[in-house]
Design an enzyme around this catalytic site. Structure first.
Site, mmCIF file in Angstrom:
data_model
loop_
_atom_site.group_PDB
_atom_site.id
_atom_site.type_symbol
_atom_site.label_atom_id
_atom_site.label_comp_id
_atom_site.label_asym_id
_atom_site.label_seq_id
_atom_site.Cartn_x
_atom_site.Cartn_y
_atom_site.Cartn_z
ATOM 1 N N ARG A 57 0.869 -1.168 0.000
ATOM 2 C CA ARG A 57 0.000 0.000 0.000
ATOM 3 C C ARG A 57 0.907 1.219 0.000
ATOM 4 O O ARG A 57 2.104 1.118 0.061
ATOM 5 C CB ARG A 57 -0.972 -0.001 1.187
ATOM 6 C CG ARG A 57 -0.564 -0.732 2.467
ATOM 7 C CD ARG A 57 0.611 -0.190 3.176
ATOM 8 N NE ARG A 57 0.455 1.254 3.368
ATOM 9 C CZ ARG A 57 1.447 2.073 3.594
ATOM 10 N NH1 ARG A 57 2.685 1.634 3.615
ATOM 11 N NH2 ARG A 57 1.239 3.358 3.770
ATOM 12 N N GLY A 58 0.278 2.366 -0.176
ATOM 13 C CA GLY A 58 1.070 3.585 -0.361
ATOM 14 C C GLY A 58 1.097 3.925 -1.840
ATOM 15 O O GLY A 58 1.398 3.064 -2.674
ATOM 16 N N ASP A 68 -1.915 10.668 -1.596
ATOM 17 C CA ASP A 68 -2.287 9.668 -2.597
ATOM 18 C C ASP A 68 -2.682 10.322 -3.912
ATOM 19 O O ASP A 68 -2.677 9.657 -4.954
ATOM 20 C CB ASP A 68 -3.440 8.818 -2.055
ATOM 21 C CG ASP A 68 -2.998 8.064 -0.827
ATOM 22 O OD1 ASP A 68 -2.989 8.659 0.275
ATOM 23 O OD2 ASP A 68 -2.605 6.895 -0.960
HETATM 24 C C1 LIG Z 1 3.555 8.009 0.017
HETATM 25 S S1 LIG Z 1 1.906 7.644 -0.246
HETATM 26 C C2 LIG Z 1 1.438 7.135 1.345
HETATM 27 C C3 LIG Z 1 -0.014 7.283 1.574
HETATM 28 O O1 LIG Z 1 -0.724 6.076 1.266
HETATM 29 C C4 LIG Z 1 -1.430 5.687 2.421
HETATM 30 O O2 LIG Z 1 -2.659 5.103 2.131
HETATM 31 P P1 LIG Z 1 -2.801 3.479 2.142
HETATM 32 O O3 LIG Z 1 -1.954 2.958 3.264
HETATM 33 O O4 LIG Z 1 -4.288 3.261 2.331
HETATM 34 O O5 LIG Z 1 -2.320 3.033 0.777
HETATM 35 C C5 LIG Z 1 -1.624 6.969 3.186
HETATM 36 O O6 LIG Z 1 -2.616 7.779 2.603
HETATM 37 C C6 LIG Z 1 -0.263 7.557 3.016
HETATM 38 O O7 LIG Z 1 -0.129 8.891 3.342
#
Ligand SMILES: CSC[C@H]1O[C@H](OP(=O)(O)O)[C@H](O)[C@@H]1O
Length: 363
Positions: free
Chosen positions: A52-53, A241
């Site tokens: 994720r990220g 994001d």
């Molecule tokens: C560097 S992007 C990181 C960003 O992504 C995360 O969301 P998720 O863990 O649901 O993919 C979160 O919004 C972070 O800030």
């Protein structure tokens, strides 16, 4: 970054050329490495947040296309793969950016040439992410240096969710300036928002910072405003994001509340992002960015390590209680002090972004 002294990226190819990832669902308690052998595995890994990220989602999707081209490089397969991977998660623009990159490269090629070209481009996208995050970290370091010089003491930083190296291929976005400041010997301390419901802060950011020996403290999501009111936070830095062409910032749910508290207390609020996270087609984040709604179970249950040592999930609310689970929110540009990109720091505005990305301003 390093795990017990050994360098890792979040996604890589092993000696046999297979794509492997860190399955982040089990951190911080277990480091599980998973192969992704086919398109279905890539789709599951993104949808179910094994990875994720935003930048890592894009890099994973690029590899998903490359692996599928080795199975079936036909036009229909390329079209279907774009669709299958694009529908895994709606908010991070890096997913569409990476899929469009692969489509643009592969569509004109004869099918027989697609697998090799796709593999090469996927590897490039990973390397470009690492370099962009290193560069944006160097730009963000200047902000931390200035605070350290002014305070002549510890710089206290608050961050939300995980915008660390685990959210990218390496370095992270929000954490890249922090890692570089620590490497330079600046005394930094990080308040890590736990980040309900999936606790990316408690489980991932805290693990990253602990692994790198960076002083930090875990705080509940609702503590940030109090800490800022009492002068305990010198800056907030988060990832994103999707950031629009006018500087509206979509990020993990709760980011907007931190930005409001920062604005009310005069605390600088920075957003770190590599440029594939910018959606140049949008100018009103609140109206236009699709916000992912995830399962109620993520809210009604929480995962952790049982006293016996195994990882388990427990219910925290009554059986009859439902839940809403918007996974992101949008911070208006007016609450953002600056955008930290690989090309430098700019205002969260069309003019600011145009100054760093003039080729985009020309449309
Ligand atoms: C560097 S992007 C990181 C960003 O992504 C995360 O969301 P998720 O863990 O649901 O993919 C979160 O919004 C972070 O800030």
């Amino acid at each position: 970054m390093k795990i017990d002294g050994r360098h890792f990226r979040t996604i890589w190819t092993n000696d046999a050329g297979q794509v492997e990832i860190i399955d982040q669902r089990w951190l911080p308690h277990e480091l599980r490495i998973k192969p992704l052998p086919d398109r279905a595995a890539f789709a599951t890994a993104i949808r179910d947040m094994w990875v994720r990220g935003a930048p890592l989602i894009g890099a994973t999707a690029a590899w998903g296309v490359a692996v599928q081209m080795e199975h079936d490089p036909s036009d229909a397969s390329l079209t279907e793969t774009w669709q299958v991977l694009h529908e895994t998660r709606p908010t991070a623009i890096n997913l569409k950016w990476a899929l469009d990159e692969m489509e643009r490269l592969l569509r004109p090629l004869p099918p027989a040439e697609r697998a090799a070209a796709a593999r090469k481009r996927a590897a490039e996208i990973c390397d470009e992410d690492v370099e962009a995050n290193r560069q944006l970290g160097a730009h963000g370091l200047a902000v931390i240096r200035e605070i350290a010089a002014r305070k002549q003491g510890r710089v206290n930083i608050l961050t939300h969710c995980n915008a660390g190296w685990l959210a990218t291929v390496d370095w992270g976005t929000a954490t890249s300036p922090i890692y570089q400041a620590a490497e330079e010997g600046i005394d930094v301390h990080v308040f890590v928002d736990e980040t309900r419901p999936r606790n990316q802060g408690a489980q991932l950011t805290a693990w990253e910072l602990a692994s790198h020996g960076i002083p930090h403290a875990l705080v509940v999501d609702n503590a940030g405003g109090h800490l800022m009111q009492h002068g305990e936070v010198d800056m907030v830095i988060v990832g994103t994001d999707r950031t629009t062409a006018n500087g509206d910032v979509c990020n993990k749910i709760g980011t907007y509340l931190k930005a409001l508290a920062a604005h009310d207390n005069g605390v600088p609020f920075y957003v770190a992002l590599p440029s594939p996270t910018i959606d140049w087609t949008l100018r009103d984040g609140l109206k236009e960015i699709p916000i992912e709604e995830r399962t109620a179970r993520e809210v009604t249950h929480v995962q952790g390590r049982a006293p016996e040592g195994h990882i388990t999930e427990v219910q925290i609310s009554p059986d009859a209680t439902g839940a809403r689970n918007p996974a992101f929110d949008v911070t208006p540009a007016r609450l953002v002090t600056g955008l930290i990109t690989e090309r430098g720091i700019c205002a969260a505005s069309p003019e600011g972004l145009a100054a760093l990305f003039p080729e985009r301003a020309r449309g």
